[in-house]
Design a protein around this motif. Structure first.
Motif, mmCIF file in Angstrom:
data_model
loop_
_atom_site.group_PDB
_atom_site.id
_atom_site.type_symbol
_atom_site.label_atom_id
_atom_site.label_comp_id
_atom_site.label_asym_id
_atom_site.label_seq_id
_atom_site.Cartn_x
_atom_site.Cartn_y
_atom_site.Cartn_z
ATOM 1 N N LEU A 167 50.023 41.615 45.086
ATOM 2 C CA LEU A 167 49.303 42.806 44.646
ATOM 3 C C LEU A 167 48.741 43.598 45.815
ATOM 4 O O LEU A 167 48.317 43.032 46.825
ATOM 5 C CB LEU A 167 48.151 42.395 43.727
ATOM 6 N N GLY A 168 48.688 44.919 45.629
ATOM 7 C CA GLY A 168 48.015 45.788 46.575
ATOM 8 C C GLY A 168 46.506 45.616 46.440
ATOM 9 O O GLY A 168 46.019 44.952 45.524
ATOM 10 N N PRO A 169 45.730 46.233 47.336
ATOM 11 C CA PRO A 169 44.287 46.003 47.388
ATOM 12 C C PRO A 169 43.530 46.327 46.093
ATOM 13 O O PRO A 169 42.575 45.648 45.767
ATOM 14 C CB PRO A 169 43.813 46.911 48.521
ATOM 15 N N ASP A 170 43.907 47.344 45.364
ATOM 16 C CA ASP A 170 43.162 47.744 44.167
ATOM 17 C C ASP A 170 43.908 47.444 42.874
ATOM 18 O O ASP A 170 43.542 47.954 41.814
ATOM 19 C CB ASP A 170 42.842 49.240 44.230
ATOM 20 N N ALA A 171 44.920 46.622 42.925
ATOM 21 C CA ALA A 171 45.761 46.365 41.755
ATOM 22 C C ALA A 171 45.161 45.297 40.851
ATOM 23 O O ALA A 171 44.499 44.365 41.304
ATOM 24 C CB ALA A 171 47.152 45.948 42.197
ATOM 25 N N GLU A 172 45.411 45.442 39.557
ATOM 26 C CA GLU A 172 45.078 44.437 38.547
ATOM 27 C C GLU A 172 46.354 44.115 37.797
ATOM 28 O O GLU A 172 47.289 44.915 37.771
ATOM 29 C CB GLU A 172 44.031 44.979 37.584
ATOM 30 N N ALA A 173 46.388 42.955 37.153
ATOM 31 C CA ALA A 173 47.600 42.550 36.443
ATOM 32 C C ALA A 173 47.240 41.781 35.189
ATOM 33 O O ALA A 173 46.146 41.222 35.075
ATOM 34 C CB ALA A 173 48.474 41.694 37.361
ATOM 35 N N SER A 214 49.042 32.515 32.955
ATOM 36 C CA SER A 214 48.980 33.404 34.109
ATOM 37 C C SER A 214 47.621 33.296 34.774
ATOM 38 O O SER A 214 46.663 32.781 34.189
ATOM 39 C CB SER A 214 49.247 34.848 33.672
ATOM 40 N N GLY A 215 47.562 33.777 36.004
ATOM 41 C CA GLY A 215 46.309 33.747 36.738
ATOM 42 C C GLY A 215 46.446 34.452 38.074
ATOM 43 O O GLY A 215 47.490 35.012 38.397
ATOM 44 N N TYR A 216 45.360 34.415 38.822
ATOM 45 C CA TYR A 216 45.310 35.058 40.134
ATOM 46 C C TYR A 216 45.212 34.013 41.237
ATOM 47 O O TYR A 216 44.608 32.954 41.052
ATOM 48 C CB TYR A 216 44.088 35.980 40.225
ATOM 49 N N LEU A 217 45.785 34.346 42.382
ATOM 50 C CA LEU A 217 45.655 33.573 43.613
ATOM 51 C C LEU A 217 45.142 34.532 44.686
ATOM 52 O O LEU A 217 45.368 35.748 44.595
ATOM 53 C CB LEU A 217 47.009 32.979 44.028
ATOM 54 N N THR A 218 44.470 34.009 45.702
ATOM 55 C CA THR A 218 43.908 34.879 46.729
ATOM 56 C C THR A 218 44.459 34.548 48.110
ATOM 57 O O THR A 218 45.043 33.498 48.341
ATOM 58 C CB THR A 218 42.373 34.740 46.767
ATOM 59 N N ASN A 219 44.224 35.470 49.019
ATOM 60 C CA ASN A 219 44.589 35.351 50.438
ATOM 61 C C ASN A 219 46.063 35.070 50.671
ATOM 62 O O ASN A 219 46.397 33.981 51.113
ATOM 63 C CB ASN A 219 43.717 34.301 51.125
#
Length: 92
Positions: free
Chosen positions: A76-82, A24-29
């Motif tokens: 994700l919403g602006p303040d969300a973490e996962a 898993s990981g994060y993506l932006t924009n």
């Protein structure tokens, strides 16, 4: 797959036919969290899951990312973490 809203979070459980590897990981924009499931193939090549109506999770979808990897994407919403963790055959 099930989505269960709680007061301060939304739990997404992916039910697998057998335990397997994932990353898993994060993506932006825009801000997104993904989970890649190795050695999997969806019967339907792309599925949208209804957005849960939360400021934390805006949308959820799953698709075949490559011929051997299925990907779950959570907008994700602006303040969300996962995060993602294995729970038996499921990924939570």
């Amino acid at each position: 797959m099930t989505l269960t809203p709680a007061e301060d979070r939304i739990e997404i459980v992916v039910n697998l036919s057998r335990a397997g590897q994932f990353r898993s990981g994060y993506l932006t924009n825009p801000s997104r969290f993904y989970v890649d499931f190795a050695n999997t193939q969806l019967e339907k090549p792309r599925m949208a899951v209804a957005a849960p109506g939360s400021s934390l999770v805006l949308d959820v979808r799953v698709a075949n990312h490559t011929p051997r990897v299925s990907r779950l994407v959570v907008d994700l919403g602006p303040d969300a973490e996962a995060s993602a963790a294995q729970a038996g055959r499921d990924v939570v």
